[in-house]
Design a protein around this motif. Structure first.
Motif, PDB file in Angstrom:
ATOM      1  N   LEU A   6       0.863  -1.296  -0.074  1.00 42.47           N
ATOM      2  CA  LEU A   6       0.094  -0.153  -0.068  1.00 42.47           C
ATOM      3  C   LEU A   6       0.802   1.499  -0.032  1.00 42.47           C
ATOM      4  CD1 LEU A   6      -2.704  -0.937   2.514  1.00 42.47           C
ATOM      5  CD2 LEU A   6      -2.942  -1.118   0.324  1.00 42.47           C
ATOM      6  N   VAL A   7       2.240   1.205   0.093  1.00 37.91           N
ATOM      7  CA  VAL A   7       3.033   2.167   0.104  1.00 37.91           C
ATOM      8  C   VAL A   7       2.759   3.109  -0.958  1.00 37.91           C
ATOM      9  CG1 VAL A   7       5.590   3.212   0.518  1.00 37.91           C
ATOM     10  CG2 VAL A   7       4.580   1.319   1.645  1.00 37.91           C
ATOM     11  N   ASP A   8       2.747   2.895  -2.189  1.00 38.69           N
ATOM     12  CA  ASP A   8       2.744   3.514  -3.257  1.00 38.69           C
ATOM     13  C   ASP A   8       1.505   4.347  -3.361  1.00 38.69           C
ATOM     14  OD1 ASP A   8       5.007   2.536  -4.072  1.00 38.69           O
ATOM     15  OD2 ASP A   8       4.213   0.998  -5.627  1.00 38.69           O
ATOM     16  N   LEU A   9       0.274   4.050  -2.665  1.00 40.48           N
ATOM     17  CA  LEU A   9      -0.874   4.642  -2.712  1.00 40.48           C
ATOM     18  C   LEU A   9      -0.865   5.687  -1.595  1.00 40.48           C
ATOM     19  CD1 LEU A   9      -3.530   1.808  -3.150  1.00 40.48           C
ATOM     20  CD2 LEU A   9      -2.718   3.521  -5.047  1.00 40.48           C
ATOM     21  N   VAL A  10      -0.380   5.217  -0.607  1.00 47.13           N
ATOM     22  CA  VAL A  10      -0.354   6.385   0.780  1.00 47.13           C
ATOM     23  C   VAL A  10       0.881   7.122   0.685  1.00 47.13           C
ATOM     24  CG1 VAL A  10      -1.859   4.758   1.853  1.00 47.13           C
ATOM     25  CG2 VAL A  10       0.547   4.885   2.325  1.00 47.13           C
ATOM     26  N   LEU A  11       1.920   6.889   0.383  1.00 47.35           N
ATOM     27  CA  LEU A  11       3.169   7.594   0.433  1.00 47.35           C
ATOM     28  C   LEU A  11       2.880   8.799  -0.032  1.00 47.35           C
ATOM     29  CD1 LEU A  11       5.952   7.929   1.377  1.00 47.35           C
ATOM     30  CD2 LEU A  11       6.616   6.961  -0.870  1.00 47.35           C
ATOM     31  N   PRO A  12       2.608   9.449  -1.228  1.00 46.84           N
ATOM     32  CA  PRO A  12       2.308  10.670  -1.843  1.00 46.84           C
ATOM     33  C   PRO A  12       1.378  11.459  -0.892  1.00 46.84           C
ATOM     34  CG  PRO A  12       2.091   9.137  -3.788  1.00 46.84           C
ATOM     35  CD  PRO A  12       2.257   8.311  -2.171  1.00 46.84           C
ATOM     36  N   VAL A  13       0.211  10.872  -0.573  1.00 47.47           N
ATOM     37  CA  VAL A  13      -0.701  11.582   0.193  1.00 47.47           C
ATOM     38  C   VAL A  13      -0.146  11.952   1.950  1.00 47.47           C
ATOM     39  CG1 VAL A  13      -2.958  11.497   1.319  1.00 47.47           C
ATOM     40  CG2 VAL A  13      -2.510  10.516  -0.988  1.00 47.47           C
ATOM     41  N   LEU A  14       0.734  11.164   2.328  1.00 45.32           N
ATOM     42  CA  LEU A  14       1.250  11.418   3.835  1.00 45.32           C
ATOM     43  C   LEU A  14       2.407  12.359   3.443  1.00 45.32           C
ATOM     44  CD1 LEU A  14       0.973   7.587   5.158  1.00 45.32           C
ATOM     45  CD2 LEU A  14      -0.445   9.602   5.618  1.00 45.32           C
ATOM     46  N   VAL A  15       3.138  12.298   2.521  1.00 43.50           N
ATOM     47  CA  VAL A  15       4.071  13.131   2.448  1.00 43.50           C
ATOM     48  C   VAL A  15       3.792  14.601   2.425  1.00 43.50           C
ATOM     49  CG1 VAL A  15       6.089  13.723   0.933  1.00 43.50           C
ATOM     50  CG2 VAL A  15       5.880  11.533   1.565  1.00 43.50           C
ATOM     51  N   ALA A  16       2.750  14.998   1.483  1.00 37.19           N
ATOM     52  CA  ALA A  16       2.032  16.251   1.355  1.00 37.19           C
ATOM     53  C   ALA A  16       1.564  16.662   2.688  1.00 37.19           C
ATOM     54  CB  ALA A  16       1.245  15.992   0.270  1.00 37.19           C
ATOM     55  N   SER A  17       0.646  15.621   3.157  1.00 34.52           N
ATOM     56  CA  SER A  17       0.112  16.161   4.504  1.00 34.52           C
ATOM     57  C   SER A  17       1.360  16.369   5.560  1.00 34.52           C
ATOM     58  CB  SER A  17      -0.590  15.050   5.020  1.00 34.52           C
ATOM     59  OG  SER A  17      -1.865  14.700   4.122  1.00 34.52           O
ATOM     60  N   SER A  18       2.314  15.441   5.604  1.00 38.15           N
ATOM     61  CA  SER A  18       3.542  15.789   6.673  1.00 38.15           C
ATOM     62  C   SER A  18       4.091  17.136   6.263  1.00 38.15           C
ATOM     63  CB  SER A  18       4.345  14.680   6.504  1.00 38.15           C
ATOM     64  OG  SER A  18       3.848  13.484   6.990  1.00 38.15           O
ATOM     65  N   ALA A  19       4.199  17.631   5.080  1.00 36.40           N
ATOM     66  CA  ALA A  19       5.014  18.658   4.703  1.00 36.40           C
ATOM     67  C   ALA A  19       4.280  19.898   5.259  1.00 36.40           C
ATOM     68  CB  ALA A  19       4.991  18.858   3.224  1.00 36.40           C
ATOM     69  N   ALA A  20       2.883  19.742   4.970  1.00 42.62           N
ATOM     70  CA  ALA A  20       1.772  20.918   5.849  1.00 42.62           C
ATOM     71  C   ALA A  20       1.974  20.832   7.292  1.00 42.62           C
ATOM     72  CB  ALA A  20       0.271  20.720   5.132  1.00 42.62           C
ATOM     73  N   GLY A  21       1.946  19.823   7.777  1.00 42.41           N
ATOM     74  CA  GLY A  21       2.174  19.551   9.223  1.00 42.41           C
ATOM     75  C   GLY A  21       3.450  20.183   9.845  1.00 42.41           C
ATOM     76  N   ALA A  22       4.354  20.031   9.056  1.00 44.51           N
ATOM     77  CA  ALA A  22       6.003  20.382   9.328  1.00 44.51           C
ATOM     78  C   ALA A  22       5.859  22.005   9.554  1.00 44.51           C
ATOM     79  CB  ALA A  22       7.038  20.211   8.494  1.00 44.51           C
ATOM     80  N   ALA A  23       4.943  22.571   9.127  1.00 38.86           N
ATOM     81  CA  ALA A  23       5.081  24.434   9.373  1.00 38.86           C
ATOM     82  C   ALA A  23       5.042  24.563  10.802  1.00 38.86           C
ATOM     83  CB  ALA A  23       3.882  24.857   8.720  1.00 38.86           C
ATOM     84  N   GLY A  24       4.330  23.666  11.915  1.00 37.10           N
ATOM     85  CA  GLY A  24       4.544  23.972  13.342  1.00 37.10           C
ATOM     86  C   GLY A  24       5.950  23.597  13.797  1.00 37.10           C
ATOM     87  N   ALA A  25       6.490  22.733  13.021  1.00 35.78           N
ATOM     88  CA  ALA A  25       8.029  22.435  13.569  1.00 35.78           C
ATOM     89  C   ALA A  25       8.892  23.558  13.074  1.00 35.78           C
ATOM     90  CB  ALA A  25       8.472  21.088  12.934  1.00 35.78           C
ATOM     91  N   LEU A  26       8.918  24.211  12.079  1.00 34.65           N
ATOM     92  CA  LEU A  26       9.533  25.118  11.599  1.00 34.65           C
ATOM     93  C   LEU A  26       9.391  26.378  12.522  1.00 34.65           C
ATOM     94  CD1 LEU A  26       9.201  24.895   7.676  1.00 34.65           C
ATOM     95  CD2 LEU A  26      11.135  24.094   9.068  1.00 34.65           C
ATOM     96  N   TYR A  27       7.978  26.571  12.901  1.00 36.49           N
ATOM     97  CA  TYR A  27       7.838  27.915  13.711  1.00 36.49           C
ATOM     98  C   TYR A  27       8.628  27.518  14.907  1.00 36.49           C
ATOM     99  CZ  TYR A  27       5.288  31.162  16.699  1.00 36.49           C
ATOM    100  OH  TYR A  27       5.240  32.251  17.479  1.00 36.49           O
ATOM    101  N   LEU A  28       8.621  26.481  15.714  1.00 34.73           N
ATOM    102  CA  LEU A  28       8.958  26.187  16.993  1.00 34.73           C
ATOM    103  C   LEU A  28      10.562  26.228  17.028  1.00 34.73           C
ATOM    104  CD1 LEU A  28       6.676  23.650  18.610  1.00 34.73           C
ATOM    105  CD2 LEU A  28       6.756  26.007  19.149  1.00 34.73           C
ATOM    106  N   LEU A  29      11.102  25.712  16.017  1.00 32.48           N
ATOM    107  CA  LEU A  29      12.572  25.628  15.968  1.00 32.48           C
ATOM    108  C   LEU A  29      13.215  26.812  15.465  1.00 32.48           C
ATOM    109  CD1 LEU A  29      12.982  22.170  14.187  1.00 32.48           C
ATOM    110  CD2 LEU A  29      13.164  22.843  16.442  1.00 32.48           C
ATOM    111  N   HIS A  30      12.478  27.907  15.166  1.00 33.65           N
ATOM    112  CA  HIS A  30      13.207  29.301  14.732  1.00 33.65           C
ATOM    113  C   HIS A  30      13.512  30.022  15.964  1.00 33.65           C
ATOM    114  CE1 HIS A  30      13.178  33.390  13.058  1.00 33.65           C
ATOM    115  NE2 HIS A  30      13.648  32.911  12.164  1.00 33.65           N
ATOM    116  N   PRO A  31      14.550  30.857  16.030  1.00 31.96           N
ATOM    117  CA  PRO A  31      14.973  31.538  17.150  1.00 31.96           C
ATOM    118  C   PRO A  31      13.722  32.456  17.575  1.00 31.96           C
ATOM    119  CG  PRO A  31      16.751  31.098  15.938  1.00 31.96           C
ATOM    120  CD  PRO A  31      15.437  30.557  14.956  1.00 31.96           C
ATOM    121  N   ARG A  32      13.403  32.485  18.870  1.00 37.27           N
ATOM    122  CA  ARG A  32      12.341  33.431  19.253  1.00 37.27           C
ATOM    123  C   ARG A  32      12.472  33.721  20.716  1.00 37.27           C
ATOM    124  NH1 ARG A  32       7.538  30.996  19.948  1.00 37.27           N
ATOM    125  NH2 ARG A  32       8.573  28.689  20.018  1.00 37.27           N
TER     126      ARG A  32
END
Length: 417
Positions: free
Chosen positions: A263-289
């Motif tokens: 099932l990897v070929d079917l779910v991988l593109p969807v999960l990667v795209a969703s993970s990239a969107a969710g990673a915005a929170g990580a970028l915000y928290l890791l940025h020096p503030r």
């Protein structure tokens, strides 16, 4: 000169040197001549073990046994005298010396990879003494007892469980059910240990990730509580909550890779795209503030290896499996989507385990059920965010969840033809 014998002796020497470096470093503050065993002794012990194994192969087992016995007695005597002089009661160096000789012998017999792997493992165990002791002190006896009980039930009871179905309808396979339950509990326990060991050092981002490995739902609930109390800013709480979504998506992908690689070929593109969107929170928290980055997050989590938790999860998997099988027989495979959505509201892992192992739908239907369960779980977390964290936090988390779902939907529309 025999190159193979030279290679064996070199490996035995290197293993002894590796362990000797660690032992010598621990004793570096002692005066020369006051140490019973250091770098040179352990290096020579490894080499002696390799030579003893080679001589034993040529002269017989009695020659090897004589050398091994002589080394063990002499090394033990010197270690006993060293401990007596220092008034210590530690057997670590004695065991390490005997192990070095044994691993050198293993290398001398030609098992180079096995000896090298064991040597590295031994050096790591010796080097991380303080960390291992701190880890042990950080655990409570009920946690250790639960882990031991689960291990006993897995390695002792699991082989005794029947692999064939135990019910007339062929739905319940106890051995498979228990294996899948322990698999998820072990993954969650790793995050639980991380949370316990990190303690006050667990910053907001690290705590959100570690807590989400155990339970992303409970971590979101903790973030919501902190936000309602005012100890977290709205942006910090939302960013950390988006990290829980990212961890959930990565966890789903790993389970699919492990349990259903088809099932990897079917779910991988969807999960990667969703993970990239969710990673915005990580970028915000890791940025020096500002000072808000010092906020700590330590969710109040129960051990996933608690017997009640494991039994409850096993019942959830088994119950969902029965529902999936019966619904598929009576209403067709499409009913799997409705059950996946309902099950995802409570636990995505249980849905994945059923879809990938306990039922046999088509690939597209199985992948759809997994993704639908993930989306449903984000809906339930959004409701939790509103209830526990207030309208503003709920709206922000819901917006981030909607962004993740939208990114996955776009990827799905572009890749599923």
């Amino acid at each position: 000169m025999d190159p193979e014998l030279l290679q064996r002796l070199t490996a035995a020497l290197a293993i002894g040197a590796l362990i000797g470096i660690e032992r010598g470093w621990k004793q570096r503050s002692e005066a020369p001549g006051s140490r019973a065993a250091g770098l040179r002794t352990f290096t020579l012990a490894g080499l002696l073990g390799g030579l003893a194994a080679i001589l034993g192969s040529d002269l017989g087992g009695a020659a090897f046994a004589a050398i091994a016995l002589a080394f063990s007695v002499l090394f033990g005597i010197f270690q006993w005298r060293d401990n007596s002089a220092d008034e210590e009661f530690s057997a670590t160096s004695t065991v390490a010396g005997l192990l070095t000789f044994a691993l050198g012998s293993l290398a001398g017999l030609g098992h180079l990879h096995e000896a090298a792997t064991a040597g590295v493992a031994a050096a790591c165990i010796l080097a991380f003494k303080d960390s291992l002791h701190a880890w042990l002190r950080g655990l409570t006896w009920p946690e250790i007892r639960s882990a031991l009980l689960i291990l006993a039930m897995t390695f002792i009871a699991l082989p005794l469980l029947p692999s064939a179905p135990v019910d007339p309808w062929g739905l319940i396979r106890l051995r498979e059910l228990w294996f899948l339950t322990i698999l998820i509990a072990t993954i969650s326990f790793a995050g639980y240990i991380a949370v316990r060991l990190l303690g006050k050092r667990a910053g907001l981002a690290v705590g959100a990730v570690a807590g989400s490995v155990v339970s992303s739902t409970l971590t979101v609930a903790e973030l919501a509580r902190r936000r309602r109390q005012g100890s977290l800013t709205l942006l910090d709480a939302t960013a950390a909550a988006s990290l829980t979504t990212l961890v959930m998506l990565v966890r789903i992908l790993l389970l699919v890779v492990f349990l259903a690689p088809q099932l990897v070929d079917l779910v991988l593109p969807v999960l990667v795209a969703s993970s990239a969107a969710g990673a915005a929170g990580a970028l915000y928290l890791l940025h020096p503030r500002a000072a808000t980055t010092q906020e700590r997050l330590l969710p109040d989590l129960k051990s996933p290896l608690d017997l009640r938790s494991v039994a409850g999860f096993a019942l959830l998997i088994g119950g969902l499996n029965i529902c999936v099988a019966l619904a598929s027989r009576w209403a067709g495979e499409v009913s799997l989507l409705a059950l996946a959505a309902l099950g995802g509201l409570a636990d995505v892992d249980a849905v994945i385990l059923n879809v990938t192992r306990l039922s046999e739908p088509t690939s597209y239907l199985a992948a759809s059920a997994i993704l639908l369960a993930a989306a449903a779980n984000m809906v339930s977390k959004s409701v939790l965010a509103f209830v526990a964290g207030g309208a503003r936090f709920g709206a922000c988390f819901s917006a981030s969840a909607l962004f993740v779902v939208a990114a996955g939907t776009v990827a799905l529309a572009n890749t599923w033809q």
